[in-house]
Design a protein around this motif. Structure first.
Motif, PDB file in Angstrom:
ATOM      1  N   UNK A 146     -61.940  61.987 -28.908  1.00  0.00           N
ATOM      2  CA  UNK A 146     -62.892  61.099 -28.642  1.00  0.00           C
ATOM      3  C   UNK A 146     -62.089  59.746 -28.298  1.00  0.00           C
ATOM      4  N   UNK A 147     -61.119  59.460 -29.152  1.00  0.00           N
ATOM      5  CA  UNK A 147     -60.196  58.307 -28.742  1.00  0.00           C
ATOM      6  C   UNK A 147     -59.674  58.490 -27.504  1.00  0.00           C
ATOM      7  N   UNK A 148     -59.161  59.605 -26.893  1.00  0.00           N
ATOM      8  CA  UNK A 148     -58.789  59.769 -25.566  1.00  0.00           C
ATOM      9  C   UNK A 148     -59.871  59.361 -24.602  1.00  0.00           C
ATOM     10  N   UNK A 149     -61.024  59.853 -24.853  1.00  0.00           N
ATOM     11  CA  UNK A 149     -62.050  59.584 -24.078  1.00  0.00           C
ATOM     12  C   UNK A 149     -62.302  57.997 -23.763  1.00  0.00           C
ATOM     13  N   UNK A 150     -62.349  57.543 -24.898  1.00  0.00           N
ATOM     14  CA  UNK A 150     -62.481  56.029 -25.023  1.00  0.00           C
ATOM     15  C   UNK A 150     -61.443  55.375 -24.240  1.00  0.00           C
ATOM     16  N   UNK A 151     -60.253  55.684 -24.453  1.00  0.00           N
ATOM     17  CA  UNK A 151     -59.209  54.993 -23.979  1.00  0.00           C
ATOM     18  C   UNK A 151     -59.061  55.475 -22.339  1.00  0.00           C
ATOM     19  N   UNK A 152     -59.330  56.375 -21.819  1.00  0.00           N
ATOM     20  CA  UNK A 152     -59.400  56.740 -20.368  1.00  0.00           C
ATOM     21  C   UNK A 152     -60.672  55.840 -19.774  1.00  0.00           C
ATOM     22  N   UNK A 153     -61.628  55.941 -20.344  1.00  0.00           N
ATOM     23  CA  UNK A 153     -62.878  55.423 -19.908  1.00  0.00           C
ATOM     24  C   UNK A 153     -62.557  53.609 -19.610  1.00  0.00           C
ATOM     25  N   UNK A 154     -61.843  53.245 -20.806  1.00  0.00           N
ATOM     26  CA  UNK A 154     -61.456  51.685 -20.677  1.00  0.00           C
ATOM     27  C   UNK A 154     -60.221  51.514 -19.506  1.00  0.00           C
ATOM     28  N   UNK A 155     -59.242  52.352 -19.410  1.00  0.00           N
ATOM     29  CA  UNK A 155     -58.284  52.192 -18.216  1.00  0.00           C
ATOM     30  C   UNK A 155     -58.825  52.225 -16.982  1.00  0.00           C
ATOM     31  N   UNK A 156     -59.722  53.051 -16.759  1.00  0.00           N
ATOM     32  CA  UNK A 156     -60.457  53.344 -15.431  1.00  0.00           C
ATOM     33  C   UNK A 156     -61.515  52.039 -15.096  1.00  0.00           C
ATOM     34  N   UNK A 157     -61.914  51.307 -16.085  1.00  0.00           N
ATOM     35  CA  UNK A 157     -62.518  50.274 -15.847  1.00  0.00           C
ATOM     36  C   UNK A 157     -61.876  48.738 -15.831  1.00  0.00           C
ATOM     37  N   UNK A 158     -60.407  48.743 -16.475  1.00  0.00           N
ATOM     38  CA  UNK A 158     -59.885  47.626 -16.632  1.00  0.00           C
ATOM     39  C   UNK A 158     -58.814  47.453 -15.562  1.00  0.00           C
ATOM     40  N   UNK A 159     -58.311  49.133 -15.071  1.00  0.00           N
ATOM     41  CA  UNK A 159     -57.150  48.606 -14.170  1.00  0.00           C
ATOM     42  C   UNK A 159     -57.832  48.798 -12.663  1.00  0.00           C
ATOM     43  N   UNK A 160     -57.590  47.855 -12.017  1.00  0.00           N
ATOM     44  CA  UNK A 160     -58.106  47.826 -10.611  1.00  0.00           C
ATOM     45  C   UNK A 160     -57.288  48.957  -9.962  1.00  0.00           C
ATOM     46  N   UNK A 161     -58.187  49.694  -9.283  1.00  0.00           N
ATOM     47  CA  UNK A 161     -57.855  50.787  -8.239  1.00  0.00           C
ATOM     48  C   UNK A 161     -57.960  52.175  -9.052  1.00  0.00           C
TER      49      UNK A 161
END
Length: 470
Positions: free
Chosen positions: A127-142
């Motif tokens: 679940x940590x990994x899900x949260x982190x990936x979802x965040x990265x895809x929203x926070x990092x342009x592109x």
């Protein structure tokens, strides 16, 4: 962002290097309990990023599912991801598993009581990994439409496979190397692991096997009294003297782990994953173990010359520390707790088909020891119930790789489950050799395995891109 903001500490723009690998270190605020509606404490999860080769217009993300230790250890020993990042124009991310490295949910209290340690589970880690990936895809342009491919070795390989099984909408595929997802009760016989370890040594020398097989009785014979314990303490240059039979038991547990670790790390070139070791360390060790006919003390002196290959290959060790079985960045505390809850992997030895001291699998004694140590009782069938055990026919887009030198292959997926869940066998491969960086001494079988893995990664990425473009 639901309060779980990206934490950038002073290391944000400091470039760290491990060999030729460069990354930036970040921290992310995670929930301690992802599955409760009540508010829980949060913790700071460390992760590493390299975007040196990343195509900022939707290039893929290679995501390492961190396992039982400091994430920098796995970043340094997973060269395959770094090697192929330029080919795929990929971002590389290594996420640290909760309760390991510096990612401690309750700081110094994390391992003091079940109310703190109880959040150490594979489910919460995923679940940590899900949260982190979802965040990265929203926070990092592109990165919004980037394909995500999970990688992992050993327990990390189990996590990578389970990640794809449970969250196929988050990651598009997984390379699960040396992932013993079947090393559980009623799925894999407890004696198979020790047999593979022994076979690795038998490939080099039958005498080597006999020296180790006879060493257990020799230790027992020598350590019957204080004088014998003192002799072995001095002969083996032990950091802590043997004073009681419990100390002798700890010494034999150390030896069991050493013989196993050497089988896992029997790489064809020098490496320092578990300890600094020469190329083909079992071959080197077995050149020292040549006469099983020695009387007990002489046999143990001979055995010590072989042990030095593991604990003192560099020549820098002043004594043999039986409390340090591997790289200090691998955390025994966390894994011991997991092994006492959901990661119950039975092992047994008979001293005949293997060279270990006979030891049956006694679940009742195992469970009581867990309760004494942690205040918990094991759930031996929990992992198969959660993740499916052998019934993974509904899974997709996973490559399971196993080396036949690796004892953990006994609990691995060794057959093709479907066209998209495939097994890659590496006859000359030790523990997740294919995830290591390319080396001139690599056997052809691991070169071929990596080619196949790259082919599947390409298919997964192209499929994701076509779906996003439709």
């Amino acid at each position: 962002m639901d309060g779980r903001i990206l934490f950038l500490l002073t290391l944000l723009f400091i470039i760290s290097s491990c060999h030729s690998y460069k990354y930036r270190t970040y921290f992310y605020k995670q929930k301690v309990d992802h599955f409760s509606f009540a508010d829980r404490d949060s913790y700071i999860q460390r992760y590493l990023i390299s975007d040196e080769h990343w195509n900022r217009n939707g290039g893929p993300i290679f995501f390492y599912a961190g396992n039982e230790g400091d994430i920098t250890l796995f970043a340094e020993n997973t060269g395959f991801m770094w090697d192929i990042a330029p080919e795929f124009n990929a971002m590389v991310v290594f996420a640290e598993h909760r309760y390991y490295g510096v990612s401690l949910p309750y700081g110094n209290k994390s391992f003091t009581a079940p109310k703190y340690t109880g959040y150490l589970t594979s489910e919460q880690a995923l679940a940590d990994y899900v949260e982190l990936i979802v965040y990265l895809k929203s926070a990092i342009h592109g990165a919004e439409k980037s394909a995500v491919i999970a990688f992992g070795g050993s327990y990390g390989g189990m996590l990578a496979a389970w990640f794809r099984m449970k969250y196929p909408h988050i990651i598009q595929g997984a390379v699960a190397a040396s992932a013993p997802i079947l090393q559980f009760t009623d799925l894999t016989p407890c004696n198979k692991f020790g047999q593979v370890v022994t076979a690795d040594y038998a490939r080099e020398s039958s005498k080597c096997v006999e020296v180790i097989r006879k060493s257990w009785a020799a230790i027992n014979a020598v350590t019957t009294d204080e004088g014998g314990m003192g002799w072995l303490t001095n002969a083996w240059k032990l950091c802590q003297p043997l004073k009681a039979q419990e100390d002798v038991k700890n010494l034999k547990d150390y030896l069991t782990n050493v013989w196993t670790n050497l089988a896992m790390a029997d790489y064809p070139y020098p490496a320092d994953f578990l300890a600094p070791l020469p190329a083909n360390p079992i071959k080197v060790l077995c050149t020292q173990l040549t006469d099983p006919g020695h009387e007990p003390k002489a046999l143990l002196q001979e055995l010590f010359s072989g042990l030095a290959v593991y604990f003192n290959f560099t020549g820098k060790a002043k004594c043999m520390n039986v409390d340090q079985q591997a790289d200090v960045r691998l955390d025994d505390r966390g894994w011991d707790f997991q092994a006492c809850t959901e990661m119950v992997m039975p092992f047994c030895y008979d001293g005949i088909d293997d060279f270990f001291e006979p030891s049956p699998w006694d679940f009742k004694a195992y469970a009581e020891n867990c309760h004494q140590s942690w205040g918990v009782y094991p759930r031996p069938l929990m992992a198969p119930k959660i993740y499916g055990g052998k019934d993974i026919s509904a899974a997709s887009n996973i490559v399971f790789s196993n080396g036949l030198l690796d004892p953990w292959s006994t609990g691995g997926i060794m057959w093709n489950v479907s066209d998209s869940v495939v097994s890659v066998i590496i006859p000359e491969g030790a523990h997740h050799l294919d995830l290591r960086g390319s080396n001139p001494s690599d056997p052809q079988s691991v070169i071929d395995a990596r080619m196949l893995e790259r082919a599947f990664i390409k298919i997964w990425i192209e499929s994701h891109v076509s779906k996003k473009s439709a």
